[in-house]
Motif scaffolding. Sequence first.
Motif, mmCIF file in Angstrom:
data_model
loop_
_atom_site.group_PDB
_atom_site.id
_atom_site.type_symbol
_atom_site.label_atom_id
_atom_site.label_comp_id
_atom_site.label_asym_id
_atom_site.label_seq_id
_atom_site.Cartn_x
_atom_site.Cartn_y
_atom_site.Cartn_z
ATOM 1 N N ARG A 158 89.441 46.470 -21.759
ATOM 2 C CA ARG A 158 90.102 45.291 -22.313
ATOM 3 C C ARG A 158 89.143 44.413 -23.110
ATOM 4 N NH1 ARG A 158 93.102 48.235 -21.134
ATOM 5 N NH2 ARG A 158 94.138 48.562 -19.152
ATOM 6 N N GLY A 159 87.859 44.739 -23.013
ATOM 7 C CA GLY A 159 86.870 43.979 -23.779
ATOM 8 C C GLY A 159 86.695 42.553 -23.316
ATOM 9 N N LEU A 160 87.016 42.282 -22.057
ATOM 10 C CA LEU A 160 86.905 40.924 -21.548
ATOM 11 C C LEU A 160 85.526 40.699 -20.922
ATOM 12 C CD1 LEU A 160 89.574 39.341 -21.817
ATOM 13 C CD2 LEU A 160 89.584 39.162 -19.344
ATOM 14 N N GLY A 161 84.930 39.529 -21.159
ATOM 15 C CA GLY A 161 83.692 39.166 -20.495
ATOM 16 C C GLY A 161 82.445 39.644 -21.213
ATOM 17 N N ASP A 162 81.310 38.991 -20.867
ATOM 18 C CA ASP A 162 80.025 39.353 -21.462
ATOM 19 C C ASP A 162 79.199 40.215 -20.533
ATOM 20 O OD1 ASP A 162 80.440 37.632 -23.750
ATOM 21 O OD2 ASP A 162 80.224 35.987 -22.332
ATOM 22 N N VAL A 163 79.489 40.138 -19.241
ATOM 23 C CA VAL A 163 78.676 40.877 -18.277
ATOM 24 C C VAL A 163 79.539 41.294 -17.084
ATOM 25 C CG1 VAL A 163 77.861 38.659 -17.368
ATOM 26 C CG2 VAL A 163 76.667 40.736 -16.722
ATOM 27 N N LEU A 164 79.334 42.510 -16.638
ATOM 28 C CA LEU A 164 80.033 43.020 -15.461
ATOM 29 C C LEU A 164 79.009 43.165 -14.342
ATOM 30 C CD1 LEU A 164 82.612 44.602 -14.199
ATOM 31 C CD2 LEU A 164 81.409 46.641 -14.945
ATOM 32 N N ILE A 165 79.281 42.534 -13.201
ATOM 33 C CA ILE A 165 78.398 42.729 -12.050
ATOM 34 C C ILE A 165 78.860 43.997 -11.358
ATOM 35 C CG2 ILE A 165 77.392 41.689 -9.994
ATOM 36 C CD1 ILE A 165 78.333 39.006 -10.909
ATOM 37 N N ALA A 166 77.969 44.979 -11.240
ATOM 38 C CA ALA A 166 78.426 46.279 -10.744
ATOM 39 C C ALA A 166 77.367 46.971 -9.900
ATOM 40 C CB ALA A 166 78.781 47.181 -11.923
ATOM 41 N N TRP A 167 77.834 47.939 -9.106
ATOM 42 C CA TRP A 167 76.910 48.801 -8.397
ATOM 43 C C TRP A 167 76.122 49.588 -9.443
ATOM 44 C CZ3 TRP A 167 77.226 50.925 -3.027
ATOM 45 C CH2 TRP A 167 77.941 50.076 -2.184
ATOM 46 N N GLU A 168 74.862 49.840 -9.126
ATOM 47 C CA GLU A 168 74.011 50.556 -10.055
ATOM 48 C C GLU A 168 74.592 51.925 -10.407
ATOM 49 O OE1 GLU A 168 70.220 51.978 -8.505
ATOM 50 O OE2 GLU A 168 69.260 51.146 -10.265
ATOM 51 N N ASN A 169 75.063 52.671 -9.398
ATOM 52 C CA ASN A 169 75.560 54.025 -9.678
ATOM 53 C C ASN A 169 76.808 53.985 -10.549
ATOM 54 O OD1 ASN A 169 76.861 52.941 -7.307
ATOM 55 N ND2 ASN A 169 77.842 54.926 -7.076
ATOM 56 N N GLU A 170 77.673 52.973 -10.322
ATOM 57 C CA GLU A 170 78.872 52.826 -11.146
ATOM 58 C C GLU A 170 78.498 52.452 -12.575
ATOM 59 O OE1 GLU A 170 82.811 52.362 -10.004
ATOM 60 O OE2 GLU A 170 81.680 54.216 -9.816
ATOM 61 N N ALA A 171 77.504 51.583 -12.707
ATOM 62 C CA ALA A 171 77.077 51.152 -14.040
ATOM 63 C C ALA A 171 76.528 52.345 -14.828
ATOM 64 C CB ALA A 171 76.020 50.060 -13.930
ATOM 65 N N ILE A 172 75.683 53.166 -14.173
ATOM 66 C CA ILE A 172 75.115 54.326 -14.870
ATOM 67 C C ILE A 172 76.230 55.304 -15.251
ATOM 68 C CG2 ILE A 172 73.484 56.249 -14.726
ATOM 69 C CD1 ILE A 172 71.861 54.638 -12.727
ATOM 70 N N LEU A 173 77.180 55.511 -14.315
ATOM 71 C CA LEU A 173 78.296 56.412 -14.607
ATOM 72 C C LEU A 173 79.115 55.910 -15.794
ATOM 73 C CD1 LEU A 173 79.807 57.534 -11.186
ATOM 74 C CD2 LEU A 173 78.713 58.951 -12.911
ATOM 75 N N SER A 174 79.404 54.600 -15.819
ATOM 76 C CA SER A 174 80.197 54.046 -16.925
ATOM 77 C C SER A 174 79.491 54.308 -18.240
ATOM 78 C CB SER A 174 80.389 52.536 -16.800
ATOM 79 O OG SER A 174 80.711 52.176 -15.515
ATOM 80 N N ILE A 175 78.184 54.078 -18.249
ATOM 81 C CA ILE A 175 77.424 54.285 -19.488
ATOM 82 C C ILE A 175 77.460 55.746 -19.898
ATOM 83 C CG2 ILE A 175 75.066 54.428 -20.343
ATOM 84 C CD1 ILE A 175 74.660 51.726 -19.902
ATOM 85 N N ASN A 176 77.282 56.643 -18.933
ATOM 86 C CA ASN A 176 77.302 58.069 -19.261
ATOM 87 C C ASN A 176 78.642 58.498 -19.821
ATOM 88 O OD1 ASN A 176 74.731 58.307 -18.435
ATOM 89 N ND2 ASN A 176 75.173 59.392 -16.530
ATOM 90 N N GLU A 177 79.723 57.934 -19.247
ATOM 91 C CA GLU A 177 81.042 58.361 -19.670
ATOM 92 C C GLU A 177 81.486 57.706 -20.964
ATOM 93 O OE1 GLU A 177 83.921 57.979 -16.491
ATOM 94 O OE2 GLU A 177 82.576 59.203 -15.256
ATOM 95 N N LEU A 178 81.079 56.467 -21.169
ATOM 96 C CA LEU A 178 81.646 55.716 -22.288
ATOM 97 C C LEU A 178 80.708 55.632 -23.473
ATOM 98 C CD1 LEU A 178 82.887 53.040 -19.858
ATOM 99 C CD2 LEU A 178 84.375 54.616 -21.065
ATOM 100 N N GLY A 179 79.515 56.145 -23.308
ATOM 101 C CA GLY A 179 78.607 56.160 -24.447
ATOM 102 C C GLY A 179 77.537 55.097 -24.365
ATOM 103 N N ARG A 180 76.322 55.521 -24.601
ATOM 104 C CA ARG A 180 75.191 54.602 -24.543
ATOM 105 C C ARG A 180 75.192 53.639 -25.719
ATOM 106 N NH1 ARG A 180 71.665 55.838 -20.840
ATOM 107 N NH2 ARG A 180 72.121 57.733 -19.696
ATOM 108 N N ASP A 181 76.034 53.937 -26.706
ATOM 109 C CA ASP A 181 76.061 53.065 -27.878
ATOM 110 C C ASP A 181 76.913 51.832 -27.664
ATOM 111 O OD1 ASP A 181 78.109 54.890 -27.576
ATOM 112 O OD2 ASP A 181 78.678 54.793 -29.695
ATOM 113 N N LYS A 182 77.545 51.728 -26.492
ATOM 114 C CA LYS A 182 78.452 50.593 -26.288
ATOM 115 C C LYS A 182 77.941 49.587 -25.261
ATOM 116 C CE LYS A 182 82.826 52.692 -27.646
ATOM 117 N NZ LYS A 182 83.297 53.968 -27.115
#
Lengths: 266, 339
Positions: free
Chosen positions: B209-233
Motif C-alpha cells: 500500500r506504500g504507507l509509512g516511511d519505516v516498518l519495524i520488523a523481525w530481522e528474518n522477515e525484513a530480509i525475506l521481504s527484501i529478497n522477494e520484493l527486490g533490493r531496488d525497493k
Amino acid sequence: MPGFGLTLGFSLTYVTLLVLIPLGGLLLYTTKLSWSEFGAVILDPRVLASFKLSFGASLIAAVVNLFFGLIVAWTLARYNFFGKKIVDALVDLPFALPTAVAGIALAAIFAQNGWIGSFLEPLGIQIAYSRAGVVVALVFIGLPFVVRTVQPVIEEFEKEFEEVSTSLGASWWQTFSRVILPSLMPALLTGFALSFARALGEYGSIIFISSNMPFVSEIVPLIIVTKLSQFDYVGATAVGTVMLLATFVILFFINAIQIYSREKSL
Amino acid sequence: MKFLKSKSLFGVAIAVLALVAPFIHAADITLLNVSYDPTREFYKEYNQAFAKHWKELKGDTVTVRQSHGGSGAQARSVIDGLDADVVTLALAYDVDAIAEKAHAIDPNWQKRFTHNSAPYTSTIVFLVRKGNPKGIKDWDDLAKSDVKVITPNPKTSGGARWNHLAAWGYGLEKYGSEDKAREFVSKIYANVPVLDSGARGATNTFVQRGLGDVLIAWENEAILSINELGRDKFDIVVPSISILAEPSVSIVDKNVAKKGTKEVATAYLQYLYSKEGQRIAAKNYYRPTDPEIVKESESTFPKLKLFSIDALFNGWGEAQKKHFADGGEFDKIFASIKR
C-alpha cells in the motif's frame, strides 16, 4: 397440513442444536464474571469506543444500503437494459466473496496509491485506514441484503395500483410515497435489519481497511479477538454477550416496526 | 469358495509378513509441529533434514506435519485441544499460556533445552524505502514528527510485542528512566497511522500500500521481504541497540505422553541445536546460537548490541502484565495520544 408435528419437532431440535446451545454457552460462560467485573470489561473506555464505532458505522452503512439498495432493486426489477443479468449477478458477489479478500481488495483500491484512493488523496479525502473505510467495507458487504429482499416485492407489485393512482391525478412523487413505498416498507425494513446485523459482526473485510487504532477505528469483533489473543476468554465472551443482547434488542424493535407498518399498509 | 478366499488371503498375509519381517521394528511416526507464520519455509526444510537424521539413527520414518498461524492463535488451538507434539512459537509467553491454562506443558519447560529453549534467535530491525529518504538510522529517528512508522498491534500480534519492548528497551537504555521510556515510545506510536492485527498485514501495508516511511520488523522477515520484493525497493536499517528475540520451543508433555512420542519429539527439538539444524536456521535468516555457525553466517547478520527480555523486563510474564494486559502501558499510551 400434514407433517406438522414432525417438521416442527425437527425445526426446534435443529435450531436448538445450532443456535440456542452455542449462544446459551456464551451467556453461561459470561456468568463466570461478577457484575462488577462484567461492568469493568464493558465500561472500559476502549471497549466503549469500539461499541460506538461498530454500532454507528453499521447504522450508517445500513442506511446507505437502504437508499441505494432500493434504487438498485428498482432498476433491476423495472427496467430492461443491456447487461442486466450481469449486474444482477454482481449484486450477489459480496455474499460469496470471502470477507478478508473483500477487505484486502477495498484497502488496495482506496489506499493512497490505489485506483480510487490516488484520486481522493489530493482532495484531502482519506477512505482507507480511517473510520470512513469501515463504513465503505460495511456498505459493500451489506448491499445484497437490501436488494435481494426488496427486488421480488417490486417485481410482484401490481402496476394497476400505480395506474389508478396516476389516473386519479396523483403526481409521480405522491404515487411513489403514498402507494408504492408503504407496500415496500416491510421488505425494506427486513433488508435494513439484515444489512445492519450482518455489519455488526463483520470482521474480515474491516481489519484490512481500518487502521485498527484504539479509541478511533477499532471495531467490537477486533476487541474480542484482542481479548482472545491475551487468553482472556471471559472478557471476550462478556463483550460478545453485550453484542448479542444489543443485536437482539435492535432486531426486536425493527421487527416490531415491521409488523406495525405491515398492518398499517393492509 | 469362501473357504478358498480366506485361505488365499491367509497366504497373502504370510507372504507380506515374510517380506516385511526384516523391517518390522521400523515404525512410522507422525509428529505435529504447531508453529507461527514466518517459520513455514524454515521448518519445511528442517523436517526433511530431521527425518533423514532419524532414519539413519533409528530406522524409523518420521513425518512431521506443520501448522502455521498467528502465534497466540496457535497457542489457543493447543489449549483447546489441538494434539501438537511440539510447539515452536514466537514468544515464551504463548508457551507459558499452554502450560498455565491447559496444564499440557511442564511449567519448567524453558529450562529443558539450552538458551532458554530458544535454539535460534532474531532481532528487531527497520525496513525503509530505497535510499532511506528520511535518513533513519536509529530508534530516535522513529520518534521524529515527520516520520510515519508501521508496526502491528501488540495486543493481537506476538511479533509486535517484541517491537514494542525493543523500542521501550532503547528508551530505557538511552534516557535512563521508565517515564522517559514511556514518553519516547508514545512519540513513536503517535507516528503510527495503521495498527495491523498481524506482522504479515503490517508488511503488506508498508510494501503493497506504500504507507509509512519505516516498518519495524523481525530481522528474518525484513530480509525475506527484501529478497522477494527486490533490493531496488527497500533497505534494511539495523539500529544500534535492539532486543534479542527468542522464539521458544517445547514438547507438549500431555500430548506426547498420550501418543508415546516423547523420545522422538524431544530429539526433534534437540536436533535444532545440531550443526545441521543451526545451518538451516541461518539459511532461513534466523540467527544461530551455535558459535561455529554464528561465525559462518557473520556476513548475513550484522553485529549490534542486544538486550534480552529477562535482563530488561524480568521475563515474559512480567512484561506481558505490565505492557500488554488491559490497562497496561500500551493501553495507557493510546489513551494519552490525542488524535
